[in-house]
Motif scaffolding. Structure first.
Motif, PDB file in Angstrom:
ATOM      1  N   ARG A   1       0.804  -1.214   0.000  1.00  0.00           N
ATOM      2  CA  ARG A   1       0.000   0.000   0.000  1.00  0.00           C
ATOM      3  C   ARG A   1       0.847   1.280   0.000  1.00  0.00           C
ATOM      4  N   LEU A   2       2.111   1.141   0.296  1.00  0.00           N
ATOM      5  CA  LEU A   2       2.974   2.325   0.339  1.00  0.00           C
ATOM      6  C   LEU A   2       3.529   2.709  -1.034  1.00  0.00           C
ATOM      7  N   PHE A   3       3.503   1.753  -1.971  1.00  0.00           N
ATOM      8  CA  PHE A   3       4.037   2.049  -3.300  1.00  0.00           C
ATOM      9  C   PHE A   3       3.030   2.901  -4.072  1.00  0.00           C
ATOM     10  N   GLY A   4       3.513   4.062  -4.495  1.00  0.00           N
ATOM     11  CA  GLY A   4       2.646   5.031  -5.152  1.00  0.00           C
ATOM     12  C   GLY A   4       2.190   6.127  -4.215  1.00  0.00           C
ATOM     13  N   THR A   5       2.402   5.943  -2.903  1.00  0.00           N
ATOM     14  CA  THR A   5       2.002   6.957  -1.926  1.00  0.00           C
ATOM     15  C   THR A   5       3.197   7.473  -1.121  1.00  0.00           C
ATOM     16  N   GLN A   6       4.009   6.548  -0.578  1.00  0.00           N
ATOM     17  CA  GLN A   6       5.214   6.953   0.152  1.00  0.00           C
ATOM     18  C   GLN A   6       6.493   6.454  -0.517  1.00  0.00           C
ATOM     19  N   PHE A   7       6.369   5.367  -1.246  1.00  0.00           N
ATOM     20  CA  PHE A   7       7.495   4.817  -2.000  1.00  0.00           C
ATOM     21  C   PHE A   7       7.177   4.902  -3.497  1.00  0.00           C
ATOM     22  N   ILE A   8       8.082   5.489  -4.269  1.00  0.00           N
ATOM     23  CA  ILE A   8       7.963   5.535  -5.726  1.00  0.00           C
ATOM     24  C   ILE A   8       9.179   4.822  -6.299  1.00  0.00           C
ATOM     25  N   ILE A   9       8.946   3.878  -7.224  1.00  0.00           N
ATOM     26  CA  ILE A   9      10.071   3.126  -7.773  1.00  0.00           C
ATOM     27  C   ILE A   9      10.193   3.317  -9.283  1.00  0.00           C
TER      28      ILE A   9
END
Length: 268
Positions: free
Chosen positions: A221-229
């Motif tokens: 759930r953090l990818f795209g909100t707090q983590f961007i890769i």
């Protein structure tokens, strides 16, 4: 008979020389050649560009939506190589020159100041810096290359690049201590952006791919909100994660490990 023998001998020599000319490349060359399609995709495909723009579009939305904390200015922590700047020309040089990665040639590349900007990276960095935030560039480039790195970034149009915001490796490649230091200085870190799971903290540092995938699942759930890769098929800790002690293996052993990690259809 003598003429026939001489002709046979000549033919054998030609065949032998032809065999030498077409002999299978050694394992080190094979390792380099396996990256060619990844380099073609990275450098030439519109899909790579689209993924980069998509990442920074999401990053902008996430930055704007992140809550502000009283007395704690917003900050964004980003990696540099293959996150904000593109070093694929160095990887392509490795292929064409038949060279493995080496600290000396990497430093020479860094000093050349020829890295280009990842699509969308400059606009995003400057958006943060002009909308109440601070960009921190946390990279495992060697600190001896700090001046060249800062110069390269400034030439590309990145703003706010200085001794405070550019934090390169001094001892450990584990970035957690540098992340903690930024928070301890009073910043509200709202986003981490990288091309390697290690760019989000110490949880995946020196871990195998099973543990790295578990980290992703646990934090989906953090990818795209707090983590961007950002996509990077050229290199990274995902490769060393293919097997224990991978970086210490011979080229032949690395080829075997890569092959053993393929999930292949049986053909039936």
């Amino acid at each position: 008979m003598k003429k026939t023998s001489l002709l046979s001998t000549s033919l054998l020599m030609v065949l032998a020389l032809s065999g030498c000319a077409t002999q299978k490349p050694d394992a080190a060359d094979q390792l380099n050649q396996q990256s060619v399609m990844a380099l073609n995709w990275f450098q030439q495909s519109g899909e790579y560009q689209a993924l980069a723009y998509q990442a920074f579009n999401f990053a902008t939305l996430a930055y704007d939506k992140a809550p502000s904390l009283t007395g704690k200015p917003k900050a964004v922590i980003v990696d540099l190589d293959e996150t904000m700047i593109d070093n694929s020309a160095y990887s392509a040089w490795q292929v064409k020159a038949g060279q493995s990665y080496a600290d000396q040639t990497w430093s020479t590349w860094t000093q050349a100041r020829q890295a280009t900007a990842v699509p969308g990276a400059v606009n995003f960095a400057n958006y943060v810096n002009s909308h109440g935030g601070t960009m921190f560039y946390v990279s495992n480039r060697d600190s001896k290359d700090a001046a060249a790195t800062a110069d390269n970034l400034k030439r590309l149009g990145f703003t706010g690049v200085n001794e405070k915001t550019l934090r390169l490796k001094t001892d450990s490649s584990n970035k957690q201590a540098r992340f903690d230091a930024i928070r301890a200085e009073g910043y509200n870190v709202v986003l981490y952006i990288g091309d390697n799971l290690n760019d989000y903290g110490a949880a995946t540092y020196h871990q195998g791919n099973a543990q790295r995938r578990a980290f992703v699942n646990q934090n989906s759930r953090l990818f795209g909100t707090q983590f961007i890769i950002l996509p990077n098929p050229l290199y990274g800790d995902w490769e060393s994660g293919l097997g224990e002690g991978y970086n210490k293996l011979t080229p032949e052993q690395k080829l075997q490990t890569r092959d053993a990690n393929l999930k292949a259809w049986s053909g039936k």
